[in-house]
Design a protein around this motif. Sequence first.
Motif, PDB file in Angstrom:
ATOM      1  N   PHE A   1     -13.908  52.573 -48.356  1.00 33.06           N
ATOM      2  CA  PHE A   1     -13.312  53.364 -47.574  1.00 33.06           C
ATOM      3  C   PHE A   1     -12.074  53.970 -48.118  1.00 33.06           C
ATOM      4  N   ALA A   2     -11.560  52.911 -48.981  1.00 33.91           N
ATOM      5  CA  ALA A   2     -10.356  53.841 -49.756  1.00 33.91           C
ATOM      6  C   ALA A   2     -10.347  54.697 -50.724  1.00 33.91           C
ATOM      7  N   ILE A   3     -11.663  54.821 -51.405  1.00 34.88           N
ATOM      8  CA  ILE A   3     -12.091  55.801 -52.301  1.00 34.88           C
ATOM      9  C   ILE A   3     -12.266  57.077 -51.342  1.00 34.88           C
ATOM     10  N   LYS A   4     -13.014  56.877 -50.227  1.00 38.07           N
ATOM     11  CA  LYS A   4     -13.348  57.897 -49.555  1.00 38.07           C
ATOM     12  C   LYS A   4     -11.980  58.573 -48.887  1.00 38.07           C
ATOM     13  N   MET A   5     -11.186  58.068 -48.580  1.00 39.65           N
ATOM     14  CA  MET A   5      -9.940  58.472 -47.800  1.00 39.65           C
ATOM     15  C   MET A   5      -9.256  59.544 -48.562  1.00 39.65           C
ATOM     16  N   PRO A   6      -8.837  59.397 -49.769  1.00 38.02           N
ATOM     17  CA  PRO A   6      -8.536  58.358 -50.533  1.00 38.02           C
ATOM     18  C   PRO A   6      -7.217  57.857 -50.535  1.00 38.02           C
TER      19      PRO A   6
ATOM     20  N   GLY B   1     -13.593  57.712 -44.203  1.00 36.93           N
ATOM     21  CA  GLY B   1     -12.841  56.432 -44.612  1.00 36.93           C
ATOM     22  C   GLY B   1     -11.812  55.957 -43.496  1.00 36.93           C
ATOM     23  N   LEU B   2     -11.218  56.483 -42.948  1.00 39.84           N
ATOM     24  CA  LEU B   2     -10.305  56.158 -41.958  1.00 39.84           C
ATOM     25  C   LEU B   2     -11.259  55.580 -40.944  1.00 39.84           C
ATOM     26  N   PHE B   3     -12.196  56.679 -40.240  1.00 37.92           N
ATOM     27  CA  PHE B   3     -13.106  55.929 -39.258  1.00 37.92           C
ATOM     28  C   PHE B   3     -13.745  54.660 -39.672  1.00 37.92           C
ATOM     29  N   GLY B   4     -14.200  54.396 -40.899  1.00 41.38           N
ATOM     30  CA  GLY B   4     -14.831  53.416 -41.212  1.00 41.38           C
ATOM     31  C   GLY B   4     -13.867  52.200 -41.252  1.00 41.38           C
ATOM     32  N   VAL B   5     -12.708  52.417 -41.424  1.00 42.41           N
ATOM     33  CA  VAL B   5     -11.495  51.290 -41.424  1.00 42.41           C
ATOM     34  C   VAL B   5     -11.580  50.738 -39.774  1.00 42.41           C
ATOM     35  N   ILE B   6     -11.413  52.060 -39.009  1.00 40.00           N
ATOM     36  CA  ILE B   6     -11.022  51.339 -37.737  1.00 40.00           C
ATOM     37  C   ILE B   6     -12.518  51.015 -36.874  1.00 40.00           C
ATOM     38  N   ARG B   7     -13.581  51.655 -37.171  1.00 40.75           N
ATOM     39  CA  ARG B   7     -14.848  51.236 -36.584  1.00 40.75           C
ATOM     40  C   ARG B   7     -15.402  50.002 -37.200  1.00 40.75           C
ATOM     41  N   TRP B   8     -15.404  49.923 -38.372  1.00 38.81           N
ATOM     42  CA  TRP B   8     -16.018  48.493 -38.977  1.00 38.81           C
ATOM     43  C   TRP B   8     -15.360  47.768 -39.626  1.00 38.81           C
ATOM     44  N   LEU B   9     -14.173  47.885 -40.505  1.00 41.62           N
ATOM     45  CA  LEU B   9     -13.653  47.288 -41.347  1.00 41.62           C
ATOM     46  C   LEU B   9     -12.499  46.062 -40.559  1.00 41.62           C
ATOM     47  N   ILE B  10     -11.734  46.502 -39.753  1.00 46.88           N
ATOM     48  CA  ILE B  10     -10.875  45.859 -39.167  1.00 46.88           C
ATOM     49  C   ILE B  10     -11.502  44.639 -38.042  1.00 46.88           C
TER      50      ILE B  10
END
Lengths: 110, 627, 497
Positions: free
Chosen positions: C229-234, C265-274
């Motif tokens: 996700f960090a790469i995607k944001m970046p 990337g941000l969405f991934g963090v909110i939806r999946w990562l955390i």
Amino acid sequence: MDIKAYIALSLSLFIIGIIGVLIRRNAIIIFMCIELMLNAVNLLLVAFSKMHALSPVAKASLDYASDAQIFVFFIMVVAAAEVTVGLAIIVMMYRNVHTVDVNFLNRLKN
Amino acid sequence: MNNIFKLIWLIPVLPLIGFLINGLGRKSLSKKTSGILASAVILGSFILSLLTFIQVNQGVTSNVHLFNFIHLNSLKVAFDFKIDQLSVLFLMIITGVGFLIHVYSTAYMHEEEGKDFAKYFAYLNLFVFSMLLLVMGGNYLIMFIGWEGVGLCSYLLIGYWFRNTAYTNAAKKAFVMNRIGDLGFLLALFWLISKIGTVQYDEVFDVANLAKLSNIDITGITLLLFVGATGKSAQIPLFTWLPDAMAGPTPVSALIHAATMVTAGIYMIARSNALFSLAHETQTVITIVGLATALFAASIAIKQNDIKKILAYSTVSQLGFMFLALGTGNYVAAVFHVLTHAFFKALMFLGSGSVIHAMGGEQDIRKMGGLHKHMKITSITFFIGCLAIAGIPGFSGFFSKDEILASAFSHSVVLYSIALFTALLTAFYMFRLYIITFTGTFRGTNDQKHHLHESPKAMTIPLLILALLSIIGGYIGVPEALGGHHYLSAYLSPVVESVEHHLTNSTEYLLMGLSTILVLVAILYAWVKYKNYQIEPEAKGLGKVLQNKWYVDELYQKIIVNPLNAVANFFNNIIETKLIDGAVNGVGKGINYGSRQLRWLQSGQVGAYVLLMVIGILILFFIQLIL
Amino acid sequence: MGNYFTFPDLLIWLPILAGGFCFFSKKDKEAKRTAIVFSIIILGVSVATLFFTDSVKHLNLNYVNYIWLKYLGATYYIGIDSTGRMLTLLTAIGFPIVLIATSNTTFKKPANFYGLLMLTQAGLMGVFLAMDALTFYFFWELALIPVYFLSSQWGGEKRIQATFKFFVYTFAGSLLMLIGIIYVYMHTGARSFEDGTIANHSFALNSFYNAQLSAVEQNWLFILFFIAFAIKMPIFPFHTWQPDAYDQSPTAVTMILSGIMVKMGLFGVIRWLIPMFPAASIHYRNVIMLLSIIGIVYASCIAMMQDNIKRLIAYSSIAHIGLMCAAIFAMNQISIQGVMLQMFNHGINIIGMWVVVEIIERQTGIKKISQLSGLATTAPTLTIFFIIIALANIALPLTNAFTGEFLMFSGIYNYNTWFAAIAGIGIILSAVYTLNMIQKVFYGSVNAATAEVKDISWNEKIVLLLIVGIIFFIGVYPQPLIDLTSGEINDLLLRIK
């Protein structure tokens, strides 16, 4: 005859095959060496099959006695198929590059 | 209830409408229409403010809720307006002075092209809109919206002549310096939110909520708010943008950089007086910074030769006085000085505009002189302004300045004497300006001399009105020592606690007498020194330092701008390209290198492949054996 | 059953359909027209989703579940919830804007160009709609691949190098994520289907949320996912692909990349990562916030030094994204609400910036700030639009970004005072570089390069008006956008606790 003799024979045939494949550059000879290796295995299979047929387990049920020899036929069929394809490739190679030296085929290098 | 409060939203919306019409129709509107329209909307707001004032004067105040701006479980910020004594007073200053300046501008900007003319008025209207939001807002966030809005308009108007790079540089400087202050303001808001979860004035100043704040909280919040104020109100260390901001058209300097926007900091602190009164450390800081700025700017003003720069430094200095008042806890005096200063400083800026107009754009006072003969109204009104700012008894500046001095005296004699000295400097440089500009003989070119003329009515009438206000404006705050009732203090008492400064009447008389006599002496000295003004030789020593504004700009360039650029360069050239991108590309290069080495395995020799295969099989075979 | 026309289906299949039409269109104009018409239809669908939000009544409209790889426990499960609704709306708004704004530019092989562009939209929609890890991964890659071709075929001079870097960077991240997905999958519970089939594990979102993982495993997996996700944001220091890619891609693609794709990337963090690794998120939050905040100041500093207008905007975007990332990991209601607002607003603003840059670059062929001057004289309307958008980008009040940034800063402050104070330096620096750019490009006197510039045409005007309209509407009245997402934020925060 002792099984060991068969093993020794087929092993030496196999190693001759390997060495042939490794040191010869003529595609046809390499091909023949491969056949030699195949047939060394065939020989071994037949020998083991014969040995197995003499064992008490197999004598109890004669049905299994010669099963292993079926494989030999399989291998021979495969070898025959291989010969057709392999020789065809070698012929094509000769037509294109006018040699059967495998080391001549190094275009992948660059 | 009170119908006027239902219409209160019209006060800011009218200028907004003016902005939209002028901005969108700038190509099709005639100059006359756009000028009249822009002035009319401000007049409308002024009338509404006046009506509101009548209500508020009777003690009716209101919190007008418009809609929910941000509504979360943990944070609720409403878009509402707080209409009370303090905000209405500022409303009247903004719309009243604003209207006069709009009228003045219609004549001053007459030579501009049609669409630029409309653009100018659109910006001016937008400024008034933002300024009104700033003072009307019912919470700090709305104030901040206006706060940044006026900063933007200031940027746009300073850079109004955008083809000139020096002007746009000044505009940029103003915006960036304001943003530094704004960051302080924002951090103060975050601090408030994190501690008490609200930015609504009524809730913040609620006793129960104030009790939740520790001493450190209050000191921190007020200091950060003060940082915001130093940006907007041009105090040390963020004052250098204001003199540069004189690049804008003169009416803009009058409206934004004298009368209204720069006083936003004072408004904010006066509005938050409940907080500031609890923070004694902050008050000390404000006092020192205010006084230092006042003295510092006054010292620079003595040696300047650009008519607008002198007025600009004078503004900085006067703002310093206001902060001195705030620091000593006398909020009423600060607001009082905002009011009188708005009158006389707007008057002088407009007067200087009139002079510049007559001189064909010349701003250097060394090339003026003897203008009194040619433009009597401008000269007389300017003279009134000088009297007012110098603090001659009877003029508005006297009352407000005297109150600040008295307040300083009640704190300490040292404060008082520095402040008094600054007041003397003020009188000196203002009369230096007046004498050099309006008396003596004309020193400009012949062309300019033929061109000299009194400005049109649209410019002189605002001057006359402001001159009148500069005279009488002080009488709303006549101190009790002089037999007055200090109407302003009583009027503001619901919002701002008035401070008793325990001075006996006789002490006050003494102070007033002392300052009056000294001011008169300073004026006399200026008269003697400059009545036969000749262009001076290059200044040396202290004079040169003063002329170069204490080299503050150069200092900032050295200690802030250059290091920042160096750091940015370092980031850009070393870290970004060499380190990070180097690492990224390094991975790629490493793989490339590795594969180039591995490539030797792929010799292309069939025999070699077979050998490898056999070796591989043997290895597998042995592994099988061992395991 | 409303299953034939569920919103998620429409949002994914319409772009694919459009892409197909574009590929096979014969005439050059036809592809462009097809793409524009379809993107507007998709926008219509997306706006319609805003009116069917009831979780019970409209369940069948908003969620759809097809059995995909039954024995693996994977289904093609897509659904539209509040965050998804907002981001699909952003995607749906973004594409017509991009297509109309760039319609004056002619691309070679337009059929392929527009076809790939529409496929990208399908991929993006899928990412925001996926409720199943395998589906998510599938769309994640689907969004990447067309962009690779778009950039490498239609880009600038150094496009091959830039897109290669971009592709390898993001693909490396994706593969790490794939490893992570497989590992988590191996630790999920069994899943049974209606026909009685039982899979040992499951790819469903909820199973992923409830996977049995030890604290150490969580920490490692967190890193795998986070890098993707960090790469995607970046975020700093994974950002160096971005300036190159933005600079070298055709502007239409850059708009998609910066406006919408970074939100993946941000969405991934909110939806999946955390939600998957709440404990690990708290474990690493300080490190990540620190990185993000260094990134803000760092990228702002570099932006000040840029002479290339596209790279300047790229670095400015990195700074903004850093702020969003920091705000996510502040993990309180205020900050995450700010992120939600800002994801949408940043998309709108930066697309607007690119629209203007595209107009300038197409007319002058220059993207060096130092070579441009005086555009305010030759193109006043363009200037006004750009100044509004640029000021929105630096979060001036009453523009859309202000509310978001205010909330984010406030939330970060609630977590850590110093983080907010340091990040605040970014506010000042952003003003510096933005005003520098405005001054150099638009103010000053006209030079040879800008003398011939014409003011904007009607299609560009429509687009910019739309953008400015959104900027002011959300700036003055952000509450609808807040209401849209507030429910999901509460769920997220509950999971962390």
